[in-house]
Design a protein around this motif. Structure first.
Motif, mmCIF file in Angstrom:
data_model
loop_
_atom_site.group_PDB
_atom_site.id
_atom_site.type_symbol
_atom_site.label_atom_id
_atom_site.label_comp_id
_atom_site.label_asym_id
_atom_site.label_seq_id
_atom_site.Cartn_x
_atom_site.Cartn_y
_atom_site.Cartn_z
ATOM 1 N N ASP A 109 0.568 -0.888 -0.454
ATOM 2 C CA ASP A 109 -0.268 0.178 -0.614
ATOM 3 C C ASP A 109 0.979 0.972 -0.011
ATOM 4 O O ASP A 109 0.961 2.334 -0.908
ATOM 5 N N THR A 110 2.087 1.521 1.004
ATOM 6 C CA THR A 110 3.055 2.769 1.331
ATOM 7 C C THR A 110 2.985 2.190 -0.300
ATOM 8 O O THR A 110 4.341 3.160 -1.446
ATOM 9 N N ASN A 111 4.366 1.468 -0.195
ATOM 10 C CA ASN A 111 5.505 1.257 -1.443
ATOM 11 C C ASN A 111 5.059 0.998 -2.914
ATOM 12 O O ASN A 111 6.205 1.751 -3.640
ATOM 13 N N VAL A 112 4.073 0.802 -2.616
ATOM 14 C CA VAL A 112 3.750 0.374 -4.235
ATOM 15 C C VAL A 112 2.639 1.202 -4.830
ATOM 16 O O VAL A 112 2.248 2.562 -5.591
ATOM 17 N N SER A 139 15.844 0.382 -4.569
ATOM 18 C CA SER A 139 16.673 0.124 -3.261
ATOM 19 C C SER A 139 17.488 -1.020 -4.561
ATOM 20 O O SER A 139 17.246 -1.275 -4.995
ATOM 21 N N TYR A 140 18.454 -1.222 -2.957
ATOM 22 C CA TYR A 140 19.084 -2.228 -3.963
ATOM 23 C C TYR A 140 18.272 -3.481 -3.316
ATOM 24 O O TYR A 140 19.020 -4.216 -4.566
ATOM 25 N N TYR A 141 17.636 -3.803 -2.848
ATOM 26 C CA TYR A 141 17.073 -4.731 -2.696
ATOM 27 C C TYR A 141 15.465 -4.683 -3.973
ATOM 28 O O TYR A 141 14.805 -5.459 -3.927
ATOM 29 N N GLY A 142 15.594 -4.098 -4.867
ATOM 30 C CA GLY A 142 15.242 -3.411 -6.013
ATOM 31 C C GLY A 142 15.437 -4.667 -6.898
ATOM 32 O O GLY A 142 14.923 -4.177 -8.524
ATOM 33 N N GLN A 143 17.276 -5.070 -6.858
ATOM 34 C CA GLN A 143 17.719 -6.403 -7.351
ATOM 35 C C GLN A 143 18.516 -7.232 -7.025
ATOM 36 O O GLN A 143 19.047 -7.682 -7.614
ATOM 37 N N ALA A 154 9.800 -7.118 -2.619
ATOM 38 C CA ALA A 154 8.613 -7.473 -4.356
ATOM 39 C C ALA A 154 7.768 -6.094 -4.384
ATOM 40 O O ALA A 154 7.437 -6.237 -4.968
ATOM 41 N N THR A 155 8.056 -5.344 -2.656
ATOM 42 C CA THR A 155 7.788 -3.947 -3.214
ATOM 43 C C THR A 155 8.278 -2.824 -3.898
ATOM 44 O O THR A 155 8.744 -2.438 -5.196
ATOM 45 N N LYS A 156 9.899 -3.265 -4.288
ATOM 46 C CA LYS A 156 10.945 -2.114 -4.869
ATOM 47 C C LYS A 156 10.903 -2.987 -5.906
ATOM 48 O O LYS A 156 11.141 -2.174 -6.876
ATOM 49 N N TYR A 157 10.777 -4.439 -6.141
ATOM 50 C CA TYR A 157 10.846 -5.115 -7.641
ATOM 51 C C TYR A 157 10.201 -4.194 -8.326
ATOM 52 O O TYR A 157 9.503 -4.179 -9.417
ATOM 53 N N ALA A 158 8.608 -4.365 -7.392
ATOM 54 C CA ALA A 158 7.306 -4.437 -8.778
ATOM 55 C C ALA A 158 7.929 -2.416 -8.894
ATOM 56 O O ALA A 158 7.330 -2.280 -9.974
#
Ligand SMILES: NC(=O)c1ccc[n+]([C@@H]2O[C@H](COP(=O)([O-])OP(=O)(O)OC[C@H]3O[C@@H](n4cnc5c(N)ncnc54)[C@H](OP(=O)(O)O)[C@@H]3O)[C@@H](O)[C@H]2O)c1
Length: 289
Positions: A109-112, A139-143, A154-158
């Motif tokens: 809800d917040t991140n995406v 984030s690096y957690y997006g990769q 999952a939110t950052k990949y989205a």
């Protein structure tokens, strides 16, 4: 050298950490910032220091009506928006299985959906201007994803996926897009983390990662001011990057992940390609236009 024309910014998550550093750095160089957070009381000193160039506005990015109102404020006060920093966000730590449905939906809800609310509110302004720069908080957690960060990742990949498409959609309209991928940064992120339950089966993986993160020395965390300086460099660049990693941890982790993906793609290419040629089909901007 021609003096730089001051820009106008809308920054979400402006009350703390990276967003606050960005707000401070932009204001310090003469730019104007509409600074959004749910609790803007901590932004008062900055607003007092810079007068009408820093406008704190309380809004929850999960609420489209509140985001719309904040964007109307920005347009009314500054006449335009040059940079949108879609930065507000938080993390959820725990094994994928441990996160409750409520926790998982809340972080999306917040991140995406918060990011989407901000895009829906600001893009009409940027499209009308035929200019602007959207900074997407990743984030690096997006990769990269380690045990324990599955839902955060999952939110950052989205955000990364939608942003890859967004960049192609906005480029012909004169709008730039950059994903900001910080590594560990010294902010309130750790204090604001939501933590999911404790199944003993995940102790050797998830809890070990959690323990290792907890034991990191302060030197392992980059300063938000230096992240902000890197972001300003990207905003000022003639050709800004689509992805900006900040800090050597982020660069190292992303490089390792990308090399690993490429190596695996190559190692399995014969099996993958034996499935078929897809008649050489290629759908991209060139084939669509
Ligand atoms: N610190 C790190 O190590 C790190 C690493 C990679 C990526 N990031 C990303 O960087 C971004 C900024 O995080 P940070 O490290 O600066 O954390 P932070 O210090 O906790 O700041 C988060 C900011 O987001 C705001 N926020 C949270 N939920 C919100 C909501 N629903 N509506 C409006 N504002 C909201 C908070 O203010 P209010 O609570 O007052 O609303 C605060 O200003 C996040 O997207 C995070 O995922 C951080």
């Amino acid at each position: 050298m021609t003096p730089r024309t001051p820009s106008t910014w809308l920054v979400t998550g402006a009350s703390s950490g990276i967003g606050l550093a960005l707000t401070r750095a932009a204001a310090a160089r003469g730019d104007s910032v509409l600074a959004v957070a749910r609790d803007v009381s901590g932004l008062r000193p900055l607003a007092d220091e810079h007068g009408p160039r820093v406008l704190p506005v309380a809004a929850d990015v999960r609420r489209q009506d509140e985001v719309d109102a904040a964007v109307s404020w920005a347009v009314e006060a500054f006449g335009r928006i040059d940079v949108v920093a879609n930065n507000a966000g938080y993390g959820l730590f725990g094994a994928v299985e441990e996160s409750t449905d409520e926790q998982a939906r809340a972080v999306f809800d917040t991140n995406v959906f918060g990011v989407l609310n901000v895009l829906r509110a600001t893009l009409p302004v940027l499209r009308a201007q035929r200019s602007g720069h959207v900074l997407q908080g990743s984030s690096y957690y997006g990769q990269v994803a380690h045990p324990g960060v599955g839902l955060t990742s999952a939110t950052k990949y989205a955000v990364e996926g939608l942003t890859d498409a967004l960049a192609g959609e906005l480029e012909p309209l004169g709008i730039r897009v950059t994903l900001v991928e910080p590594g560990p940064t010294a902010t309130a992120f750790g204090a604001n983390l939501d933590v999911a339950g404790t199944l003993a089966d995940y102790d050797p993986t998830v809890r070990e990662v959690q323990k290792a993160i907890g034991e990191l020395p302060p030197s392992a965390f980059d300063s938000p001011e230096r992240v902000a300086a890197a972001v300003l460099a990207a905003v000022d660049a003639d050709r800004p990057p689509l992805r900006l990693a900040t800090g050597s941890t982020a660069v190292r982790e992303i490089r390792t992940a990308l090399q690993g993906r490429l190596a695996e793609l190559d190692a399995w290419a014969a099996t993958s390609e034996a499935v078929g040629t897809g008649a050489g089909a290629r759908v991209d901007a060139a084939t669509v236009s």
